[in-house]
Design an enzyme around this catalytic site. Structure first.
Site, PDB file in Angstrom:
ATOM      1  N   ASP A   1       0.866  -1.167   0.000  1.00  0.00           N
ATOM      2  CA  ASP A   1       0.000   0.000   0.000  1.00  0.00           C
ATOM      3  C   ASP A   1       0.916   1.234   0.000  1.00  0.00           C
ATOM      4  OD1 ASP A   1      -2.081   1.770   0.038  1.00  0.00           O
ATOM      5  OD2 ASP A   1      -3.188   0.808   1.657  1.00  0.00           O
TER       6      ASP A   1
HETATM    7  C1  BGC Z   1      -5.002   3.378   0.275  1.00  0.00           C
HETATM    8  C2  BGC Z   1      -5.120   2.406  -0.878  1.00  0.00           C
HETATM    9  C3  BGC Z   1      -4.933   3.134  -2.187  1.00  0.00           C
HETATM   10  C4  BGC Z   1      -3.581   3.826  -2.162  1.00  0.00           C
HETATM   11  C5  BGC Z   1      -3.228   4.535  -3.446  1.00  0.00           C
HETATM   12  C6  BGC Z   1      -3.758   4.238   0.180  1.00  0.00           C
HETATM   13  O1  BGC Z   1      -3.782   5.264   1.109  1.00  0.00           O
HETATM   14  O2  BGC Z   1      -5.002   2.654   1.484  1.00  0.00           O
HETATM   15  O3  BGC Z   1      -6.372   1.785  -0.842  1.00  0.00           O
HETATM   16  O4  BGC Z   1      -5.027   2.240  -3.258  1.00  0.00           O
HETATM   17  O5  BGC Z   1      -3.603   4.780  -1.108  1.00  0.00           O
HETATM   18  O6  BGC Z   1      -3.988   5.664  -3.646  1.00  0.00           O
END
Ligand code: BGC
Length: 746
Positions: free
Chosen positions: A268
């Site tokens: 993530d």
């Molecule tokens: C979130 C993810 C997301 C990623 C990219 C993160 O803060 O937890 O779900 O895909 O950001 O934007």
């Protein structure tokens, strides 16, 4: 047109010609801010630990939009990358690109897997025409705590439903293969257990036993893996002290070895660095951060995490290899998996893949796509109550007032729509256009948030109008003069989503004040409930005649809501998550374990003051006709492991309107080696039932549906008795109202 791949031989040749540094470069995904709005690599982040050369070596981008910009970035990148390897464009396209579909929690209430799949197909088509080839979706974390803001992105509390929805979404996005036109790669997230954050506080500690993880929380992701999802993302949480981003057991033992997953794993955003926040890593006397982050990169790579999103520490692994701390083979495996994905998507032959501005003009938001959105929006709504059949509205409703802060709101797309502005046609606009034969007037009544929620009001730009009293009084006068009031209440869409945990999930005070004052003068109130999570609605539930949960439904929200209000469509949604009676009752979910004494009146009175019954249970939802479920019948009471049991039930439509009903199959495993839930959903079917008719719904129960992870975490079905029931929702008395079947020893 894309879709053509280079030969395996050519790919391996390319791979073999890459240096270790170049391979590590491919495994990094920088932030979109390294490019300006024209797609020029501006490398704005001067403090960052990367050079222009590093960016030219990187393999993908995050949330970069606009075809001109994407083309410019790709041209420049392909020219300057040492091996001319194209970038892979990834983005959070969560519930639609141009055509916005209902928020995922709402979609899952439709229980309509075909339509959900169709919506994903539309998303893939629009996204790929716009140049995006991977979406960070489905988010399929199972969640039992509505205070957690990311409920809105999920499919709710049930493992079987989450499994089925995730599967349908991945099948819709990836179609018949990533070499086929307008398909995009799905990235299932967030592996694993992110939805079990303590207290519903985002990013918080997760404590799950291996057994609960397997029997409940892993099922959602498994649906995506069984549908061959191209990617999977780690989660921010740690579990039992181990952050997911370095959890070897999750990624190597379960995902790769047990499930045989061959796809690409990505962290993530900045999750690699955030392991340090969890207090993980090797520190040094000099507090050398390079040393610390290198140890984290080693842990992540060892755990089987291929791509690093945001932070830039995999680069440091070249030193780890040189020092003999990391086997280079792991990096090779990761890079090869990654290049294979790019090749599957046809990027080596055509870096722009299906990007097509001309075609996009005809396709984005076209009538066909809007029709899918409208149908899914209508099917996502859940009718929670409808006393005296006050709904649907019609001439018999007399004069109608539509009141409340959402009547004229356009901010109805909900969370994670990051590249199109909110501009949904308002309820008032659609109603005025479609209900010219009804006498309807409108009033805002109050702002969605009042001075009591000062911090949130300010943050999201809702002012507690100075004219609070005046606005309420005006609405009350209107309410007094009509026969029926439609009151729009709930949370604003900005209150649900990532980092939007809320300890108070009641209707905001200013709206309750409006409700009370309207109620004083008119008791015929229909509430339209706007929400991104189950809310505590007990107060209005005790008073309103009808409640229709309309969530946040995207582009076609109000067309769909009016379809239902007028009865042009029948409500058919069922809750994918239980509604609590009070916040203090959370977590409250239907498939809880059996506990001692719970059923004895004497004890339960002392254990808690509001028992474990939710306000509305999982699977609950009414429609505009009366349905009657018969007994659950079985074709045999005893069966062997290689046999199936046919379970059936008659459902009678006693009213004068045709409807579609989701019949739900529940099974209880009576005795096992670990405590089992009071009941579990194991199947569902949407059936059309004409007015006055009875249909028979059948399910086949096989051994797979009876399996669970036992005390040794083996996936087995134990001989013995099970209870089964085909029901309208999960709110029935387990055991007593169920039919018994017996799995005999072979
Ligand atoms: C979130 C993810 C997301 C990623 C990219 C993160 O803060 O937890 O779900 O895909 O950001 O934007």
């Amino acid at each position: 047109m894309g879709g053509i791949t280079v030969t395996e031989e050519k790919l391996i040749k390319l791979f073999n010609s890459m240096t270790l540094e170049e391979k590590l470069g491919e495994l990094w995904q920088p932030m979109n801010r390294v490019y300006d709005e024209n797609g020029v690599l501006t490398y704005i982040d001067v403090k960052a630990n990367y050079s222009k050369e590093d960016i030219y070596r990187s393999g993908s981008t995050l949330n970069l939009f606009g075809t001109d910009r994407l083309r410019a970035v790709q041209d420049d990148h392909v020219k300057n990358n040492p091996h001319h390897i194209p970038l892979l464009y990834m983005a959070d396209i969560i519930h639609g690109y141009a055509t916005v579909f209902p928020n995922p929690i709402a979609q899952s209430c439709s229980f309509d897997l075909e339509l959900i799949k169709e919506s994903a197909r539309v998303t893939a088509k629009e996204s790929t025409l716009a140049g995006i080839n991977v979406t960070f979706f489905p988010m399929i974390d199972i969640v039992r705590d509505p205070r957690w803001g990311r409920v809105v992105e999920s499919a709710g509390e049930d493992p079987y439903l989450a499994y089925s929805v995730c599967r349908a979404l991945v099948e819709g996005l990836q179609g018949d293969g990533l070499d086929k036109p307008y398909t995009m790669a799905a990235c299932v997230k967030h592996f694993a257990g992110y939805g079990a954050a303590e207290g519903g506080r985002d990013y918080n500690t997760v404590e799950l036993t291996e057994n609960t993880l397997r029997n409940v929380y892993l099922w959602g992701y498994k649906g995506g893996i069984d549908a061959d999802a191209a990617m999977i993302m780690t989660s921010y949480n740690e579990m039992g002290g181990i952050p997911s981003t370095c959890n070897k057991h999750l990624f190597r033992d379960i995902l790769r070895d047990e499930w045989g997953y061959k796809g690409v794993v990505i962290t993530d955003l900045f999750a690699l660095s955030s392991m340090a926040t969890h207090g993980i890593g090797d520190d040094s006397e000099e507090d050398d951060t390079d040393y610390l982050y290198r140890s984290l990169a080693e842990k992540a790579m060892t755990a089987g995490i291929d791509i690093e999103m945001g932070s830039h520490h995999y680069k440091k692994l070249a030193l780890s290899v040189a020092e003999g701390k990391l086997d280079e083979k792991l990096i090779d495996e990761a890079c090869l998996r990654w290049l294979k994905l790019k090749n599957k998507l046809g990027l080596f032959e055509n870096p722009y893949r299906f990007t097509d501005d001309e075609k996009a003009k005809d396709v984005m938001l076209c009538d066909e796509h809007k029709d899918v959105a409208r149908r899914l929006a209508a099917e996502s709504c859940v009718l929670l109550k409808n006393e005296e059949n006050i709904l649907p509205l019609g001439r018999q409703s007399g004069k109608i007032a539509m009141i409340g802060p959402f009547v004229e709101s356009e901010r109805l797309n909900g969370s994670w729509v990051i590249h199109v502005a909110d501009s949904v046609r308002t309820l008032r606009t659609v109603t005025e256009q479609r209900c010219s034969d009804l006498e309807i007037c409108f009033a805002k009544g109050c702002s969605a948030l009042g001075r009591e929620q000062a911090r949130e009001s300010k943050r999201f730009g809702y002012t507690d109008e100075e004219h609070r009293e005046e606005m309420i009084r005006e609405a009350v006068e209107i309410a007094r003069s009509v026969d029926t009031v439609v009151l729009t209440l709930g949370e604003i869409s900005e209150q649900a989503g990532e980092a939007k945990s809320r300890s108070n999930i009641c209707i905001p005070d200013v709206q309750l004040e409006l409700f009370d004052r309207v109620y004083e003068v008119n008791k015929k109130i229909v509430v339209l409930l706007y929400n991104g999570r189950p809310l505590d609605i007990s107060y209005i539930n005790d008073r309103a005649k009808a409640i229709l949960d309309v969530w946040y439904l995207g582009t076609m929200m109000n067309d769909a809501v009016v379809d239902l209000l007028l009865g042009e469509k029948m409500p058919s949604g069922k809750l994918s998550m239980s509604f609590p009676k009070t916040v203090a009752q959370i977590p409250v979910y239907y498939n809880h374990l059996r506990t001692d004494h719970r059923v004895e009146p004497y004890w339960s009175e002392y254990i808690d003051d509001c028992n474990s019954e939710p306000l509305y249970p999982f699977g609950y939802g009414l429609t505009y006709t009366e349905l009657s479920y018969g007994e659950t019948a079985v074709d045999k009471t005893h069966f062997k492991t290689d046999e199936t049991v046919t379970v059936s039930c008659d459902i009678a439509n006693l009213g004068d309107r045709d409807c579609t009903e989701t019949a739900e199959l529940y099974i209880t495993d009576r005795f096992a080696s670990v405590a089992r839930p009071v009941k579990e959903l194991k199947g569902f079917k949407r059936v059309y039932i004409p007015a006055g008719k009875t249909v028979t719904v059948t399910f086949e129960i096989n051994i797979e549906m009876l399996k669970y992870y036992n005390e040794n975490n083996e996936y087995v079905a134990d001989p013995g008795s099970f209870y089964v029931k085909i029901a309208r929702d999960s709110g029935f008395d387990e055991g007593k109202e169920m039919t018994r079947i017996f799995l005999t020893k072979d």
